[in-house]
Design a protein around this motif. Structure first.
Motif, PDB file in Angstrom:
ATOM      1  N   GLY A 101      46.004  13.558  17.083  1.00  0.00           N
ATOM      2  CA  GLY A 101      45.957  12.101  16.909  1.00  0.00           C
ATOM      3  C   GLY A 101      46.084  11.315  18.187  1.00  0.00           C
ATOM      4  O   GLY A 101      45.974  10.092  18.175  1.00  0.00           O
TER       5      GLY A 101
ATOM      6  N   ASN B 228      55.410   5.493  18.462  1.00  0.00           N
ATOM      7  CA  ASN B 228      54.792   5.595  17.149  1.00  0.00           C
ATOM      8  C   ASN B 228      53.304   5.863  17.287  1.00  0.00           C
ATOM      9  O   ASN B 228      52.540   4.964  17.581  1.00  0.00           O
ATOM     10  CB  ASN B 228      55.048   4.266  16.416  1.00  0.00           C
ATOM     11  CG  ASN B 228      54.709   4.378  14.959  1.00  0.00           C
ATOM     12  OD1 ASN B 228      54.616   5.476  14.434  1.00  0.00           O
ATOM     13  ND2 ASN B 228      54.545   3.256  14.298  1.00  0.00           N
ATOM     14  N   ILE B 229      52.891   7.108  17.120  1.00  0.00           N
ATOM     15  CA  ILE B 229      51.473   7.436  17.239  1.00  0.00           C
ATOM     16  C   ILE B 229      50.933   7.680  15.842  1.00  0.00           C
ATOM     17  O   ILE B 229      51.409   8.553  15.122  1.00  0.00           O
ATOM     18  CB  ILE B 229      51.268   8.718  18.093  1.00  0.00           C
ATOM     19  CG1 ILE B 229      51.805   8.509  19.499  1.00  0.00           C
ATOM     20  CG2 ILE B 229      49.828   9.139  18.083  1.00  0.00           C
ATOM     21  CD1 ILE B 229      50.894   7.786  20.435  1.00  0.00           C
ATOM     22  N   LYS B 230      49.930   6.900  15.465  1.00  0.00           N
ATOM     23  CA  LYS B 230      49.314   7.125  14.149  1.00  0.00           C
ATOM     24  C   LYS B 230      47.824   7.128  14.352  1.00  0.00           C
ATOM     25  O   LYS B 230      47.277   6.269  15.035  1.00  0.00           O
ATOM     26  CB  LYS B 230      49.656   5.963  13.214  1.00  0.00           C
ATOM     27  CG  LYS B 230      50.973   6.055  12.499  1.00  0.00           C
ATOM     28  CD  LYS B 230      51.064   4.947  11.454  1.00  0.00           C
ATOM     29  CE  LYS B 230      52.507   4.740  11.063  1.00  0.00           C
ATOM     30  NZ  LYS B 230      52.733   3.501  10.362  1.00  0.00           N
ATOM     31  N   ILE B 231      47.164   8.052  13.727  1.00  0.00           N
ATOM     32  CA  ILE B 231      45.709   8.059  13.879  1.00  0.00           C
ATOM     33  C   ILE B 231      45.124   6.944  13.021  1.00  0.00           C
ATOM     34  O   ILE B 231      45.756   6.462  12.080  1.00  0.00           O
ATOM     35  CB  ILE B 231      45.080   9.404  13.481  1.00  0.00           C
ATOM     36  CG1 ILE B 231      45.353   9.705  11.999  1.00  0.00           C
ATOM     37  CG2 ILE B 231      45.608  10.518  14.345  1.00  0.00           C
ATOM     38  CD1 ILE B 231      44.342  10.650  11.424  1.00  0.00           C
ATOM     39  N   ASN B 232      43.918   6.579  13.352  1.00  0.00           N
ATOM     40  CA  ASN B 232      43.224   5.600  12.531  1.00  0.00           C
ATOM     41  C   ASN B 232      42.351   6.375  11.548  1.00  0.00           C
ATOM     42  O   ASN B 232      41.381   7.018  11.935  1.00  0.00           O
ATOM     43  CB  ASN B 232      42.368   4.698  13.418  1.00  0.00           C
ATOM     44  CG  ASN B 232      41.502   3.787  12.600  1.00  0.00           C
ATOM     45  OD1 ASN B 232      41.860   3.405  11.490  1.00  0.00           O
ATOM     46  ND2 ASN B 232      40.348   3.448  13.122  1.00  0.00           N
TER      47      ASN B 232
ATOM     48  N   ILE C 175      49.719   1.148  19.145  1.00  0.00           N
ATOM     49  CA  ILE C 175      51.020   1.788  19.400  1.00  0.00           C
ATOM     50  C   ILE C 175      52.131   0.743  19.334  1.00  0.00           C
ATOM     51  O   ILE C 175      53.237   1.018  18.862  1.00  0.00           O
ATOM     52  CB  ILE C 175      51.010   2.458  20.796  1.00  0.00           C
ATOM     53  CG1 ILE C 175      49.935   3.537  20.847  1.00  0.00           C
ATOM     54  CG2 ILE C 175      52.367   3.057  21.127  1.00  0.00           C
ATOM     55  CD1 ILE C 175      49.762   4.182  22.199  1.00  0.00           C
TER      56      ILE C 175
ATOM     57  N   PRO D  24      38.429   2.285  16.765  1.00  0.00           N
ATOM     58  CA  PRO D  24      39.763   2.669  17.245  1.00  0.00           C
ATOM     59  C   PRO D  24      40.051   4.110  16.851  1.00  0.00           C
ATOM     60  O   PRO D  24      39.864   4.506  15.705  1.00  0.00           O
ATOM     61  CB  PRO D  24      40.692   1.714  16.493  1.00  0.00           C
ATOM     62  CG  PRO D  24      39.935   1.280  15.297  1.00  0.00           C
ATOM     63  CD  PRO D  24      38.481   1.453  15.574  1.00  0.00           C
ATOM     64  N   VAL D  25      40.503   4.915  17.802  1.00  0.00           N
ATOM     65  CA  VAL D  25      40.854   6.307  17.486  1.00  0.00           C
ATOM     66  C   VAL D  25      42.335   6.440  17.194  1.00  0.00           C
ATOM     67  O   VAL D  25      42.808   7.487  16.799  1.00  0.00           O
ATOM     68  CB  VAL D  25      40.456   7.269  18.621  1.00  0.00           C
ATOM     69  CG1 VAL D  25      38.965   7.223  18.836  1.00  0.00           C
ATOM     70  CG2 VAL D  25      41.170   6.970  19.907  1.00  0.00           C
ATOM     71  N   ILE D  26      43.061   5.368  17.398  1.00  0.00           N
ATOM     72  CA  ILE D  26      44.509   5.415  17.207  1.00  0.00           C
ATOM     73  C   ILE D  26      44.940   4.036  16.722  1.00  0.00           C
ATOM     74  O   ILE D  26      44.349   3.027  17.121  1.00  0.00           O
ATOM     75  CB  ILE D  26      45.177   5.820  18.547  1.00  0.00           C
ATOM     76  CG1 ILE D  26      46.658   6.095  18.377  1.00  0.00           C
ATOM     77  CG2 ILE D  26      44.984   4.780  19.608  1.00  0.00           C
ATOM     78  CD1 ILE D  26      47.291   6.636  19.644  1.00  0.00           C
ATOM     79  N   ASN D  27      45.889   3.994  15.836  1.00  0.00           N
ATOM     80  CA  ASN D  27      46.419   2.695  15.412  1.00  0.00           C
ATOM     81  C   ASN D  27      47.202   2.079  16.568  1.00  0.00           C
ATOM     82  O   ASN D  27      47.717   2.805  17.414  1.00  0.00           O
ATOM     83  CB  ASN D  27      47.336   2.877  14.204  1.00  0.00           C
ATOM     84  CG  ASN D  27      46.558   2.759  12.913  1.00  0.00           C
ATOM     85  OD1 ASN D  27      45.377   2.437  12.923  1.00  0.00           O
ATOM     86  ND2 ASN D  27      47.210   3.027  11.801  1.00  0.00           N
TER      87      ASN D  27
END
Lengths: 56, 1008
Positions: free
Chosen positions: B114, A43-47, B496, B491-494
């Motif tokens: 992303g 699950n990759i989601k950007i912030n 994982i 943070p550049v990514i939520n």
């Protein structure tokens, strides 16, 4: 050339179809699950709050 | 058996042995019978035709089912609603801070769709200025480590966050009610907001006490500075203004202090191209370090003799009336003579240089040396006027670490059952604390042991609760290692997995409930308090916050009051205990730190800059010591101290002091992960409760057995006349001295033969790519190698494959020794594909898989390659790498072949499979990106816009790249410089990588 033997021909076709069916329905999912190459979805989601830089 | 059997006759069959007529006839016929007969289908047996059809259909059936790849790679689904920030195919960059170590370098994270795929330095950060170390480059792999913790755990069972929080809050409240201690165990803290969160925690739970411990620290230095200057905050050093530097067992260009900044500033004074401006580096050390390899003069001094060494320098300079010492010191140092420490010439040069460069010379002691050495060094620096080189505007602030006594007190409290809760805040003391403390055993007396960690480690398995925390790329935060710099982390990514920010977990226990934005809001409010209100900018808080996040850093006004030396600190100095016995010197691992990067395959596989060993640590000893012990390379020795002993392999290291054994820490972990477990040997048990990394009077003996070390470069015998100084004879390394160069700038171009070519010259009319590497600046830090690994999707192959020479790094740094094995001169040379104009690899490929482009690149077409390896055979530089396996599948049972780690791959670079040759491409993907941008913008292609991954990563800017046909470009000027040369030029392959010869700043024209 040898005359085609009908009985032997159909026997050959039956064996081929049976063999193909067995191979096609092999439990590939089971094989995958024991393989280390997991099929887990990532699950990759950007912030969305991160502030990006346009140019380096 | 024939009576005519001759001695040593070889035979393939009994017929041949017996000389039968058939065998004699067969020898005369070139082909076997029937080979040249015409084909007649009627002679085929009916049986064979039937069987042929049966086999044909069966194989067709198998082929049909096998055609579908059993691994469903999934579907490509375009965005239904594309996030605003993402343009497929376009790169986004985000500024943040690397929090993998306490240097807190500013970083720029490159993301695609992303996903973060590369980390480089933030050019706006005033300390690291766009550069980070090899560990920082490779740390992106840990985001995609398949062994990261995914869920909170209690013992071996997964639990929910709600359950974990509820149980832990109950335990904390009970501890306070019962008057029992809550121990909060952390590493060195450098974030002001994290410190505030911990302070809030202590306010909420008053029986909580914070303990800070780091295996590798500069505590001795800071304690000494506190004694001598009244403050443990350290001024930065102006390395770029120092003419003479004396380093005492300090790897300040390798792993110590702010080494990225040190390397940049030091290299500004090793300039031979733009201007001739060189400092002179003396290194006095017991082991051969990366800094030692850069030395102009190197003196072997065991670490336990450094105090005597500095006393003898003070004595000599005082006797020569260069400095005036007070009577206490005079009586202390008067008996020490410097003559025992090295050749008279070197020592005289050192004293002469220190005397004639007052105010421009500095002595720098290593972090592992005792407090007394630092006090003596500070005193001598004061007398020599080195305080001119202290930058009091840029102060490295201190984060207090707990003393050994405090840690012993904690363990004693635990054993007396006065501690009910222990919280390990992203720390691993079960591994990093010496076993003499008995910490692991003590933890059994604590009812609630909580570990906040990204991956399982030795501490988490010894506790109850294991709580997964966000990776640094998934975290909010800030950092302040200098009084005038504040950097932000975003943070550049939520996350994982189901992990949380570590500060957010603590805030949940403070507030008794969880809020996903609790730490983000806390950080924002703290930013307002400590930065916004201090600076009072004209814009509103929100805009200023966003601008700071965009830049990654904000500069503040710093203090500029130089401190005065406190003479009374000299009373702490003592007579050094003389010892000629063996000393064990434990140092931070160059590539895996204190063990935190043990599960990072790229770092384990990057060759050590000095020894070129991968995947292990070892006991480095001198050749003389090895002879005394009767050991050779790979033999096992046992090192014992205080009833503890460890066996590990020997590495015979030229340049070591004869009484010193050097071993790197961070190895021998048991719960690092599949990659890092059982790699190397753990020597932390030998450290005593004084936490000193210099352990005197160890006993050493040879034990049975051998252990093969995977070295990527063999140690050439320095005594063998055939290979002695071969790199100089073949002109692979060309070096000189500054004096020689000043006398005759063309000193190594004088004897050049005319090169003959059998091929036609090709004229490159447009862009022609070329690279230059300045060997004066290369410190062998290996940041270029790891940057290349990340950029080009280089696989990890494992120790067994490195042992057979199959490492896959496209770039390597060759290390050559010359001189004697006691005092070698070390030369480093980055080696990569030279993109030769007359490439010998191109002519021999049978399928034309490697060819030359119009802009001078030696190209590789992976899908044509059939794996003959003829090109690699023909390459004189041995820079081609062959995929003997699909290494992602092969390494550790396909450890890196999973959906998560494949997210790390750079989508611009092909991922190569088995049977394909690969090599450096001069980052063709970056060239194509700049080219397509130029076409889009309607502008000509500017070679300076292309920066290769290695060039961007190099902390000293030793690598230049660009268009050689642009006469105004730097690369064109470097190619024509007097000190430029090509490796193996006599082969006339016309390589396009130019090396700038190293000049050593010695007193004479000779190198030694």
């Amino acid at each position: 050339m040898e005359k085609l033997n009908r009985k032997k021909f159909f026997s050959f076709i039956t064996k081929t179809v049976f063999f193909t069916a067995v191979v096609s329905f092999l439990p590939t999912k089971f094989l995958n699950s024991v393989s280390k190459a997991s099929e887990e979805k990532v699950n990759i989601k950007i912030n969305p709050e991160a502030i990006k830089r346009n140019k380096v | 058996m024939s009576s005519s059997l001759e001695k040593n006759k070889y035979w393939k069959s009994l017929e041949e042995l017996n000389n039968s007529p058939e065998s004699i006839k067969a020898k005369h016929d070139e082909f076997l019978e029937g080979v040249v007969d015409k084909f007649d289908s009627s002679k085929l047996s009916g049986m064979s035709r039937r069987k042929f059809l049966a086999v044909l259909s069966a194989s067709a059936a198998i082929a049909t089912t096998a055609c579908t790849d059993y691994r469903d790679k999934g579907e490509i689904i375009p965005y239904n609603k594309r996030p605003e920030e993402i343009l497929p195919g376009e790169t986004n960059y985000y500024a943040s801070t690397c929090t993998d170590c306490s240097l807190a370098c500013g970083i720029l994270i490159k993301t695609r769709e992303g996903r973060p795929i590369k980390i480089d330095g933030n050019p706006d950060h005033p300390i690291n200025k766009g550069k980070i170390c090899a560990k920082g480059q490779a740390s992106i792999l840990s985001l995609y480590d398949p062994e990261r913790l995914k869920e909170p755990k209690f013992g071996n069972q997964n639990i929910t966050w709600e359950e974990a929080d509820s149980k832990i809050i109950t335990a904390l409240n009970n501890a306070v009610q019962n008057g029992k201690q809550i121990a909060f165990f952390t590493e060195k803290l450098f974030s002001p907001t994290t410190k505030k969160v911990i302070d809030e925690f202590v306010k909420k739970y008053p029986t909580a006490k914070v303990y800070s411990y780091s295996l590798i620290s500069d505590k001795n230095r800071r304690d000494a500075w506190f004694e001598t200057y009244g403050s443990s905050d350290l001024p930065s050093i102006k390395w770029n203004e120092a003419e003479i530097i004396l380093s005492l067992d300090s790897d300040f260009l390798g792993v110590e202090g702010n080494f990225i900044e040190n390397m940049r500033l030091f290299s500004e004074k090793r300039e031979v191209v733009k201007k001739l401006d060189l400092n002179r580096l003396y290194v006095a050390e017991g082991r051969l370090s990366a800094t030692g390899m850069m030395a102009d003069y190197r003196i072997r001094v065991a670490p336990n003799q450094q105090l005597e060494f500095i006393y003898s320098i003070i004595n000599e300079l005082s006797n020569a009336n260069v400095i005036t010492v007070n009577s206490i010191i005079k009586s202390l140092v008067s008996n020490y003579s410097i003559e025992k420490f090295g050749s008279k010439e070197k020592i005289n040069n050192l004293l002469k240089d220190l005397s004639s460069n007052k105010g421009k010379s500095i002595i720098y002691a290593g972090d592992t040396l005792s407090k007394e050495v630092h006090i003596a060094v500070n005193y001598l620096n004061e007398l020599l006027g080195a305080s001119n080189l202290y930058d009091w505007k840029n102060i490295n602030t201190n984060s207090q670490l707990s003393s050994s006594k405090e840690i012993e007190e904690l363990i004693s409290n635990i054993n007396s059952k006065n501690v009910e809760v222990v919280i390990h805040f992203d720390s691993n003391p079960v591994y990093t604390l010496p076993s003499s403390f008995g910490y692991k055993e003590a933890l059994k007396n604590v009812s609630t042991v909580i570990t906040l960690t990204e991956s399982e480690n030795e501490t988490s398995v010894a506790g109850n609760f294991t709580l997964p925390i966000n990776h640094m790329l998934e975290s909010w935060g800030d950092a302040s290692t200098r009084n005038n710099i504040y950097s932000t982390q975003q943070p550049v990514i939520n996350p994982i997995f189901n992990s949380r920010q570590k500060e957010s977990i603590i805030l949940t226990w403070i507030n008794q409930k969880y809020d996903v934005n609790n730490f983000k809001d806390f950080l924002y409010n703290n930013f307002n308090e400590i930065i916004y209100k201090r600076l009072k900018p004209l814009v509103d808080l929100k805009l200023f916050w966003q601008t700071t996040l965009h830049d990654g850093v904000v500069k503040l006004e710093g203090s500029s009051t130089p401190k005065v030396f406190n003479v009374s600190s000299l009373t702490k100095l003592r007579m050094p205990a003389s010892s000629n016995k063996f000393t064990l010197h434990l140092t931070e691992s160059f590539l895996i730190g204190d063990g935190r990067f043990a599960n990072n395959g790229w770092l384990q596989e990057t060759p050590h800059p000095v020894t070129k060993v991968t995947w292990d640590n070892y006991a480095a000893i001198s050749p003389k010591f090895a002879k005394e012990l009767n050991v050779e390379m790979n033999d096992l020795i046992e090192i014992s101290h205080n009833d503890k002993s460890v066996s590990l392999p020997v590495l015979v290291q030229p340049g070591m002091s004869d009484t010193t054994i050097n071993v790197e820490l961070g190895y021998g972990r048991t719960n690092a992960g599949d990659v890092g477990n059982e790699v190397g040997f753990n020597l932390i048990p030998l450290i005593g409760k004084d936490l000193s990394l210099i352990i005197e009077n160890v006993s050493v003996k040879k034990v049975e057995g051998k252990y093969k070390l995977a070295s990527t470069q063999e140690h050439h015998s320095l005594d063998d006349t055939f290979v002695k100084d071969l790199h100089r004879v073949r002109k692979i390394i060309q070096e000189g001295t500054l004096k020689e160069y000043r006398k005759n700038p063309k000193f190594f171009h004088e004897q050049e033969d005319e090169l003959v070519s059998i091929t036609r010259e090709h004229e490159y009319k447009g862009v022609k790519w070329a690279m230059a590497i300045d060997l004066n600046k290369c410190t062998s830090c290996s940041a270029c190698i790891t940057s290349c690994n990340v950029e080009n999707n280089i696989p990890v192959v494992g120790k067994d494959q490195v042992l057979v020479g199959r490492e896959m790094q496209w770039m390597r740094i060759d290390r050559y020794y010359s001189g004697t094995s006691e005092d070698p001169i070390v030369s480093n040379q980055p080696m990569l594909c030279q993109h030769c104009d007359n490439a010998p690899c191109e002519n021999v490929c049978p399928v034309n898989a490697t060819n030359h482009s119009e802009d001078g690149l030696n190209q590789m077409v992976y899908n044509r390659c059939v794996g003959t390896r003829y090109c690699s055979n023909n390459c004189p530089y041995k820079v081609r790498r062959y995929n003997f396996f699909n290494f992602r599948d092969h390494f550790e049972d396909a450890y890196y072949e999973n959906n998560l780690t494949s997210m790390l791959n750079n989508p611009e670079v092909t991922v190569r499979s088995r049977g394909v040759m690969e090599k450096c491409t001069f980052c063709i993907q970056r060239i194509m990106e700049v080219r397509s941008n130029a076409i889009r913008d309607g502008k000509p292609l500017n070679g300076n816009d292309v920066k290769t991954a290695c060039q961007v990563a190099c902390p000293t800017n030793a690598i230049s790249f660009g268009d050689a046909n642009d006469i105004n470009s730097e690369i064109a000027k470097l190619r024509k410089h007097e000190l430029s040369y090509h490796v193996l030029e006599e082969l006339n392959v016309k390589p396009n990588v130019t090396y700038i010869a190293k000049l050593r700043n010695t007193h004479s024209e000779d190198l030694i």
